[in-house]
Design a protein around this motif. Structure first.
Motif, mmCIF file in Angstrom:
data_model
loop_
_atom_site.group_PDB
_atom_site.id
_atom_site.type_symbol
_atom_site.label_atom_id
_atom_site.label_comp_id
_atom_site.label_asym_id
_atom_site.label_seq_id
_atom_site.Cartn_x
_atom_site.Cartn_y
_atom_site.Cartn_z
ATOM 1 N N GLY A 436 -29.553 76.446 -35.484
ATOM 2 C CA GLY A 436 -28.693 77.556 -35.841
ATOM 3 C C GLY A 436 -27.476 77.194 -36.656
ATOM 4 O O GLY A 436 -27.347 76.090 -37.194
ATOM 5 N N HIS A 437 -26.565 78.153 -36.735
ATOM 6 C CA HIS A 437 -25.368 78.045 -37.562
ATOM 7 C C HIS A 437 -24.253 77.422 -36.720
ATOM 8 O O HIS A 437 -23.307 78.105 -36.302
ATOM 9 C CB HIS A 437 -24.972 79.427 -38.070
ATOM 10 N N PHE A 438 -24.352 76.122 -36.494
ATOM 11 C CA PHE A 438 -23.393 75.457 -35.619
ATOM 12 C C PHE A 438 -21.964 75.621 -36.128
ATOM 13 O O PHE A 438 -21.025 75.688 -35.348
ATOM 14 C CB PHE A 438 -23.735 73.965 -35.497
ATOM 15 N N GLY A 439 -21.789 75.668 -37.434
ATOM 16 C CA GLY A 439 -20.453 75.796 -37.997
ATOM 17 C C GLY A 439 -19.753 77.078 -37.622
ATOM 18 O O GLY A 439 -18.524 77.166 -37.700
ATOM 19 N N GLU A 440 -20.514 78.089 -37.189
ATOM 20 C CA GLU A 440 -19.910 79.335 -36.733
ATOM 21 C C GLU A 440 -20.263 79.641 -35.276
ATOM 22 O O GLU A 440 -20.109 80.774 -34.823
ATOM 23 C CB GLU A 440 -20.328 80.489 -37.644
ATOM 24 N N GLY A 441 -20.752 78.623 -34.583
ATOM 25 C CA GLY A 441 -20.995 78.778 -33.152
ATOM 26 C C GLY A 441 -22.172 79.652 -32.809
ATOM 27 O O GLY A 441 -22.276 80.145 -31.677
ATOM 28 N N CYS A 442 -23.093 79.861 -33.757
ATOM 29 C CA CYS A 442 -24.222 80.773 -33.541
ATOM 30 C C CYS A 442 -25.497 79.970 -33.308
ATOM 31 O O CYS A 442 -25.908 79.176 -34.159
ATOM 32 C CB CYS A 442 -24.394 81.691 -34.747
ATOM 33 N N LEU A 443 -26.143 80.194 -32.154
ATOM 34 C CA LEU A 443 -27.351 79.457 -31.776
ATOM 35 C C LEU A 443 -28.579 80.345 -31.863
ATOM 36 O O LEU A 443 -28.566 81.490 -31.424
ATOM 37 C CB LEU A 443 -27.238 78.952 -30.340
ATOM 38 N N HIS A 444 -29.642 79.778 -32.428
ATOM 39 C CA HIS A 444 -30.952 80.420 -32.382
ATOM 40 C C HIS A 444 -31.851 79.587 -31.476
ATOM 41 O O HIS A 444 -31.799 78.357 -31.490
ATOM 42 C CB HIS A 444 -31.569 80.515 -33.772
ATOM 43 N N VAL A 445 -32.689 80.260 -30.693
ATOM 44 C CA VAL A 445 -33.612 79.543 -29.821
ATOM 45 C C VAL A 445 -34.767 80.476 -29.474
ATOM 46 O O VAL A 445 -34.570 81.673 -29.254
ATOM 47 C CB VAL A 445 -32.908 79.052 -28.531
ATOM 48 N N ARG A 446 -35.972 79.949 -29.489
ATOM 49 C CA ARG A 446 -37.148 80.673 -28.998
ATOM 50 C C ARG A 446 -37.535 80.040 -27.663
ATOM 51 O O ARG A 446 -37.568 78.811 -27.550
ATOM 52 C CB ARG A 446 -38.304 80.584 -29.993
ATOM 53 N N ILE A 447 -37.848 80.882 -26.691
ATOM 54 C CA ILE A 447 -38.017 80.422 -25.305
ATOM 55 C C ILE A 447 -39.418 80.775 -24.813
ATOM 56 O O ILE A 447 -39.966 81.825 -25.143
ATOM 57 C CB ILE A 447 -36.935 81.066 -24.409
ATOM 58 N N ASP A 448 -39.982 79.934 -23.973
ATOM 59 C CA ASP A 448 -41.367 80.121 -23.516
ATOM 60 C C ASP A 448 -41.456 81.120 -22.362
ATOM 61 O O ASP A 448 -41.982 80.809 -21.281
ATOM 62 C CB ASP A 448 -42.006 78.783 -23.138
ATOM 63 N N PHE A 449 -40.969 82.343 -22.594
ATOM 64 C CA PHE A 449 -41.116 83.406 -21.596
ATOM 65 C C PHE A 449 -42.596 83.699 -21.373
ATOM 66 O O PHE A 449 -43.401 83.650 -22.299
ATOM 67 C CB PHE A 449 -40.422 84.690 -22.065
ATOM 68 N N ASP A 450 -42.945 84.040 -20.168
ATOM 69 C CA ASP A 450 -44.324 84.413 -19.830
ATOM 70 C C ASP A 450 -44.378 85.923 -19.665
ATOM 71 O O ASP A 450 -44.187 86.455 -18.572
ATOM 72 C CB ASP A 450 -44.761 83.707 -18.538
#
Length: 985
Positions: A436-450
């Motif tokens: 993600g955009h670490f410089g603006e503190g923004c995280l992207h993540v995809r998670i293994d939800f069932d």
């Protein structure tokens, strides 16, 4: 009945709504099952079946569509590219798709540095127009090749360079919008005098502005303290822009409202002048948390971008060129920051060194590198751009989903937030790849939800609730750029107190008291776990398949839902990719890989698409699929539509008559053997007055010339010749493909000359073998398997003994490598053949690195066959051409458009030629007479021959012409400046 099932069951209402919209002249209107299925999802976890889809062509049709929906009492969802990850681009009413027609650049003023656009324009198209004046639009999300300005306005999109150039809101000057009740308003900043003047007019516009002014004046305190606290606070409505000190900027207040307040008719945006030079600095860290800790110090060096990647993302990369870029990252690192600097070139080296020095002072720093090669820099940035797709599959192949992919916190809190977020994942037994955009503190993540079980769905709800609370504790925003949508709207009370939530509700009611625009988003929210695309109560149809689909556990439904909607297949301007040739021509969602995958997925559900394998909607959507296999490598999640199409066609026509082309071209290898016995007679017939009748009977496009059969096949020539060369490198099996054997045997003869010159003893398979490709592409998989079994038995012993199998026709080489082992799942011979098969360049570069190719020293342009692009790439060919001294330019042309049987089939000619005309054919015509046109694929050479006055040359032919022993006249044709006088000779 569930909500989703109720929406699905409204076919009579859908028909009535579509008919009413059509009568109102709202543009192109569709209420059929196919269109509704295509627009049932975006890039989120959610699925909602619309009643109708409208494609307005102009402003007047948009206004009529809004008025018609208001009369019908039907809600509206406005959609651009449909890449929203939060569920705000799907709805149960009418979807207005602006991307297809309502997409023009209205004006561009270089002096004022502004542009006015319709909302459906793709960002890259605006960027291309601005680039001609040395300008660009500052916000640049990773979906820039397909996202629309309207969608960016809806979500307040940011992108990698927002740390320097701001969000979409920061770059909007003025908006023209229409409310659900039909009020057209032009929005921008307003002075006190302008507000008072508007209110005094006492018309619809004045009453709207007056109500908004009253809301602001009653709530100055909370607007100043609770909203706009840091740049990535995107959740909710941006009411802070209405403060007096921000000039009551209605345009910026509307940005990020996710289509819930008004429909954008046009937008005027600012353009900026980019720095003259840029430099990429790659910084390695022991983990993502250490990288996050380093961010505040690095921001002091004023980077244009500061992006973060975790090893869990890079571990997923498989595309050869991109994988090579990953492997070249600083060693010993488990996470990286990509820092881009901009300025005068002379200053960048010093600034890059200073930034690297600052990183070295951070705990967990492992190394740095300034990337000076622009091609490598592009490949590294591609990893980041493809993140939303790559992260949907974890390294072990398990599915990962959005749902909490967009939270942001102030950058100085990012490290501590990420540590606690990681602990939260562990606590819930979940995994995900962070970037993600670490410089603006923004995280992207995809998670293994069932999502397939009740327990898994409950875990999803519990996790996002805990994650929302964690984000709020760190002073963050649930959304940092993707909007709240259905994914986060219900959670907003965990971030904002009752007073702010009430303000959002009042703001919505002022604009849209009927709640006709995207209801359930931001205010009066839909449940976060409602309308899920994959849900426990939805069981796919039991569909047995011929292909094993191992990567998806043998589950065809799971294979089709690989498509998570990131929409890269809709990149009409993206160069260097093949996917998706037909969409690039038609710009129609149904002709994109995503549109086809949506229909196939809905087919597996049996609700909207009810015909199963017999579905005519799916058949029609697959009609313009070229089976180019581009999506199998270019799609970040590896959707392989060519295989899906073959599987579908096999079942769809099983036990039924097929299209004529399936017989004439699907059985071409067998028919060619018959023609080889009397080639002159066959050629005379196909060039005679009977040719139109023969084409009509064979399902062949009347505009196409039928290729002429060679008077002597390669096999006949080979079996009557004496081997040459010393054979010091041992044996090699030359795969004799049906196309070159029967139509262009000079290619295979040149291949023999090259292989023998390189020291190989050339063998050919016993008998007459075929890879089965033509039967595979036409979905005749039963025949294909029988042919493949014979081929595997013939090639298997040599392949298992380590003898390379060299293919000169890229489509057949790809079939031997991939389709053969898949069709004969578990067959050891087939697996061995797949491993042993190489291209000519791969053999000469990888197996015989000490062989010195002849010096050619010419200029060339090359067309990479789409199947080669998908399976092996052009790297070995490039290396070999460099060793030969060839100044080669690999065309970023995508598929040639002919694609085997596709371009010959009746009804496909226009799309086939249009695909070729995008890059390939104009480039060939523009090439100088002494420039060699390299094209290994028979289809590519045929397309070039039939639509230019040049001929394509195979790599083997180019090498053979320069061998120490001059080739005989029948070995290779004149290639460099040969003009085509008769395409049939």
């Amino acid at each position: 009945m569930t909500t989703s099932a109720q929406e699905t069951a409204r076919t009579p209402e859908a028909t009535a709504v579509a008919e009413a919209l059509d009568r109102a002249d709202c543009g192109e209107v569709a209420g059929d099952a196919g269109r509704r299925a295509q627009y049932s999802a975006d890039a989120s976890n959610y699925r909602r079946i619309p009643l109708a889809v409208v494609f307005p062509r102009n402003r007047e049709q948009v206004l009529r569509a809004v008025a018609a929906c208001r009369r019908l009492g039907v809600p509206i969802t406005v959609r651009g590219a449909g890449t929203s990850t939060s569920g705000q681009a799907v709805g149960s009413g009418v979807v207005l798709d602006f991307s297809r027609h309502f997409n023009r650049l209205l004006s561009l003023d270089p002096a004022a540095r502004t542009a006015t656009v319709q909302p459906g324009i793709v960002l890259d198209e605006l960027q291309a127009a601005a680039a001609g004046h040395g300008l660009l639009f500052g916000a640049d999300p990773s979906t820039h090749s397909r996202c629309t300005l309207g969608g960016m306005i809806g979500n307040n999109a940011c992108g990698s360079h927002s740390v320097a150039w701001g969000r979409t809101a920061d770059n909007v000057v003025e908006l023209e919008v229409v409310t659900y009740r039909g009020t057209v308003v032009r929005l921008g900043p307003m002075t006190r005098a302008e507000i008072d003047e508007a209110v005094a007019a006492d018309d619809d516009r004045g009453r709207l502005i007056g109500a908004l002014d009253t809301l602001v004046r009653r709530n100055l305190g909370p607007l100043r303290t609770e909203l706009g606290r840091f740049p990535r606070q995107v959740s909710g409505y941006a009411l802070e822009h209405l403060l007096p000190e921000r000039r009551f900027n209605l345009a910026r207040a509307l940005v990020g409202s996710e289509g819930t307040l008004a429909v954008v008719l046009s937008a005027t945006v600012t353009l900026i002048a980019p720095p003259p030079a840029r430099a990429l600095v790659v910084l390695g860290f022991r983990d993502a948390c250490a990288a996050a800790d380093a961010v505040p110090a690095l921001l002091e060096h004023r980077p244009l971008a500061l992006e973060g990647l975790d090893h869990a993302l890079t571990d997923i990369v498989t595309r050869p060129e991109t994988r090579a870029a990953v492997d070249s990252l600083p060693p010993g690192s488990r996470a990286w920051l990509f820092a881009e600097l901009g300025g005068v070139e002379e200053e960048l080296t010093g600034r890059a060194e200073a930034l690297s020095a600052a990183a070295r002072g951070a705990a967990g720093f492992t190394g740095s590198e300034v990337v000076t090669d622009s091609g490598r820099a592009r490949r590294l940035w591609r990893i980041r751009e493809d993140g939303a797709g790559l992260a949907t599959r974890l390294p072990d192949g398990s599915e990962a989903w959005p749902g909490w992919e967009d939270a942001a916190v102030p950058p100085e809190r990012l490290g501590s937030y990420l540590r606690e977020f990681t602990e939260l994942l562990d606590r819930h037994g979940l995994r995900g790849a962070v970037y993600g955009h670490f410089g603006e503190g923004c995280l992207h993540v995809r998670i293994d939800f069932d999502f397939g079980t009740e327990k898994g769905t409950a875990v999803f709800r519990a996790f996002v609730t805990d994650a929302a609370a964690l984000t709020a504790e760190h002073g963050g925003s649930l959304s940092g750029e993707h909007g709240d949508g259905q994914a986060r709207s219900e959670l907003l009370p965990l971030m904002y107190g009752p007073e702010i939530i009430a303000l959002f509700e009042e703001f919505k009611n002022i604009w849209d008291p009927d709640h006709g625009l995207n209801p359930g988003i931001i205010t009066r929210p839909l449940p976060v776990d409602g309308n899920l695309r994959v849900a426990p109560h939805r069981t796919p149809l039991p569909l047995a398949t011929v292909f094993p689909f191992h990567s998806d556990g043998g589950d065809f439904a799971k294979a089709t839902r690989r498509c998570v909607g990131v929409g890269k297949c809709r990149s009409a301007t993206q160069r260097g990719d093949v996917m998706c040739p037909s969409y690039r021509v038609t710009r129609d969602e149904k002709d994109s890989t995503r549109g086809r995958a949506r229909l196939l997925y809905e087919m597996t559900q049996g609700e909207v698409i009810t015909g199963g394998w017999r579905s005519t909607e799916v058949r029609d959507a697959l009609d313009l699929c070229l089976s180019c296999k581009g999506c199998s490598s270019d799609c970040p999640v590896g959707v392989d539509m060519a295989t899906y199409k073959s599987e579908f066609l096999h079942h769809h026509y099983r036990g039924r008559p097929r299209p004529a082309s399936h017989y004439s071209m699907g059985w071409l290898p067998l028919l060619s053997r018959v023609a080889a016995r009397m080639p002159r007679l066959v050629n005379a017939l196909t060039a005679s007055r009977l040719a139109p009748l023969l084409k009509r009977l064979g399902g062949i496009a009347p505009q196409r010339e039928i290729p002429r059969f060679a008077e002597r096949t390669f096999l006949e020539w080979f079996r009557h010749r004496t081997p040459e060369g010393d054979g010091r490198r041992g044996p090699v099996v030359l795969w004799v493909d049906s196309f070159n054997n029967h139509f262009s045997p000079e290619v295979l003869r040149a291949g023999v000359a090259v292989l023998e010159s390189a020291g190989y003893r050339v063998r050919v398979p016993d008998g007459t073998q075929c890879c089965g490709l033509t039967w595979i592409t036409t979905g005749q998989l039963g025949v294909a398997r029988r042919i493949a079994a014979r081929t595997a038995a013939a090639l298997g012993p040599a392949a298992r003994a380590g003898v390379p199998v060299v293919g000169l026709e890229p489509s057949c080489t790809a079939a031997l490598r991939g389709d053969l082992p898949e069709l004969l799942d578990g067959d050891q011979n087939a697996a061995a053949v797949g491993r042993a098969t190489v291209t000519l360049a791969e053999l000469l570069v990888g197996y015989a690195p000490d062989w010195r190719p002849p010096a050619v020293g010419s200029r060339a342009i090359s067309q990479t066959h789409c199947h080669q692009h998908a399976t092996s790439g052009f790297g070995a060919d490039s290396a070999l051409l460099r060793r030969m001294g060839v100044d080669n330019t690999a065309l970023d042309s995508g598929c040639c458009g002919l694609a085997g049987n596709f371009g010959f089939e009746r009804g496909h000619y226009e799309v086939s030629v249009a695909a070729g005309e995008q890059v390939l054919l104009p480039a060939v015509r523009a090439a100088s007479p002494d420039t060699v046109v390299l094209a290994d694929g028979f289809s590519c050479r045929t397309q070039i021959a039939q639509h230019t006055d040049r001929r394509g040359v195979h790599l083997a032919q180019l090498i053979a012409t320069a061998l120490p022993t001059a080739p005989t006249p029948d070995t290779v044709r004149e290639h460099a400046s040969t003009r085509q006088e008769d395409t049939r000779d």
